[in-house]
Design an enzyme around this catalytic site. Sequence first.
Site, PDB file in Angstrom:
ATOM      1  CD  GLN A 317       3.232  -1.960  -0.592  1.00  0.00           C
ATOM      2  OE1 GLN A 317       4.526  -1.701  -1.363  1.00  0.00           O
ATOM      3  NE2 GLN A 317       3.569  -2.939   0.503  1.00  0.00           N
ATOM      4  CD  GLN A 339       1.113  -3.582  -4.064  1.00  0.00           C
ATOM      5  OE1 GLN A 339       2.071  -3.673  -4.972  1.00  0.00           O
ATOM      6  NE2 GLN A 339       1.435  -4.116  -3.073  1.00  0.00           N
ATOM      7  CG  ASP A 340      -1.633  -1.121  -0.950  1.00  0.00           C
ATOM      8  OD1 ASP A 340      -2.486  -2.515  -1.216  1.00  0.00           O
ATOM      9  OD2 ASP A 340      -0.824  -1.316  -0.088  1.00  0.00           O
ATOM     10  CG  ASP A 361      -3.851  -5.951  -1.653  1.00  0.00           C
ATOM     11  OD1 ASP A 361      -4.542  -7.024  -1.993  1.00  0.00           O
ATOM     12  OD2 ASP A 361      -2.823  -6.273  -1.113  1.00  0.00           O
ATOM     13  NE  ARG A 429      -3.360  -9.635  -1.643  1.00  0.00           N
ATOM     14  CZ  ARG A 429      -1.933  -9.675  -1.825  1.00  0.00           C
ATOM     15  NH1 ARG A 429      -1.383 -10.842  -1.820  1.00  0.00           N
ATOM     16  NH2 ARG A 429      -1.210  -8.479  -1.654  1.00  0.00           N
TER      17      ARG A 429
END
Length: 524
Positions: A317, A339-340, A361, A429
């Site tokens: 992240q 990520q993120d 994400d 998700r």
Amino acid sequence: MEVMILLIFLISFTSIFSTALARGCRSNISWWCSKTPHPEPCKYFMPHGSHRFAPRHMTEFRNMMVRVALDRAVVAKKNVLEFGQSCENRHQKAAWRDCLKLFDNTILQLNLTLQGLETGGRISCSDFDAQTWLSTALTNIQTCEAGFIDFNVSDSSTPMTSNNISQLISNSLAVNGVFLHTQNHTEVSPGWLSWHDRWLLASESTKVKAHLVVAKDGSGNFKTVQAALDAAAKRRRTSRFIIYVAKGVYRENIEVVNTNYNIMLIGDGMKRTIITSSRSVKTGYTTYSSATAGIDGPGFIARDITFSNTAGPTKGQAVALRSASDLSVFYRCAIQGYQDTLMVHSQRQFYRECYIYGTIDIIFGNAAAVLQNCSIFARRPLKGQANIITAQGRGDPYQNTGIAIHNSRILAANDLKPVVRAFKTYLGRPWQLFSRTVVLKTYLGSLVSPAGWSKWGDSNFALDTLYYGEYKNNGPASSTRYRVKWRGFHVITSPNVASRFTVNSLIAGRSWLPATGVPFTAGL
């Protein structure tokens, strides 16, 4: 499922109006608390708080609930301070620092709500405002806990978050939700934006008279963006404050604190003005604190700037932009990470004509956020990974939050194109139990999996309670024929249903976006 829960509660609580009138003042606190989602902490803390009498009206009960939540938040903040003395390692200290800030903000949000709802309060407040600020207060608690989960030390957060504060805020959300859902609330009250902003966003950056100029070559007032933000935070007025950031790559982490209202950052274009850093969870930061840019001050506007996190796909992240700015606008900005990438943490946010890059994400958090006319690019992830466009974090059915992607494009980035068939890409998700994401009139490139949406790992978590919807999308992956068959997934055919997730409904944008001058579509 979610709609049914809400309807049952609304029917139950609406009956209070007539029943309370019949009973008059004989209705005791236990009777009122029994109508809430979490009656036990309500019954326990109400008699021990500053209000020991039974409320006479729903509005009085709502104010009492918020005040009790505020009282417990103050106690929780003391617990957080005490915990700091017992932190055993740098991971616990990193998560603790987040919690300290987040509990401060929860107290601020509850104070705003209480002052706004009480008659004669200094701050005007609609029911829609109250639901937003209460949603933020609860999200802060969840984010505090998530920081400890990042480092697998989740047991450490228990002493700080086990005083029923989340349940009391949830009760406040439910009670205020009755007012919100029985009337048509699409207005917001805070005067954080002026009509002068219309001209500012419509003008070219070189023609805007900035209060401060940031330039790497020393030709401005400051060489770093944070130095300019710190100077702006010392001003006495909260009117619009313009910081022009000249072209250049600014390698720094920036933060707009929650008392620094109405900041406008204007760059020379997303390819020319770049703010970048490389913090990540694997280098010792929580997801929350990894952000290159952390924006908390209400009424923030950014235009023609790139926010980047260059930690890369192997560092986990690593947030490029984190926003908890109420009534904020990001216009013609690029947000780049893996990520993120974009943490739409909380409050009401609008993104227009932005370019967002990431892998897992890509857009996550628990704001009420609308992305309109944006381009979302999935990058090449690591072997064995899949791309996930959204992970919305709504943890309470009464939070008025969600992610809406409207009239946008979901595409493969250049590094994914040659190997696009080797990786799956999903629209979202469920990060939390009541995760809510809707994709409206958006182009879905061939990279998107026919199933459309992904489970959280191998579990069936939240499949009945989430709300994922698609409405009149187009492109090679827009067919819903092979979409997931979860109870929480909806192929939306009704314009009335789809309109719940538009600028006007989800973020009440018609009442505050015109003042910014940013182009937007209020409805479908």
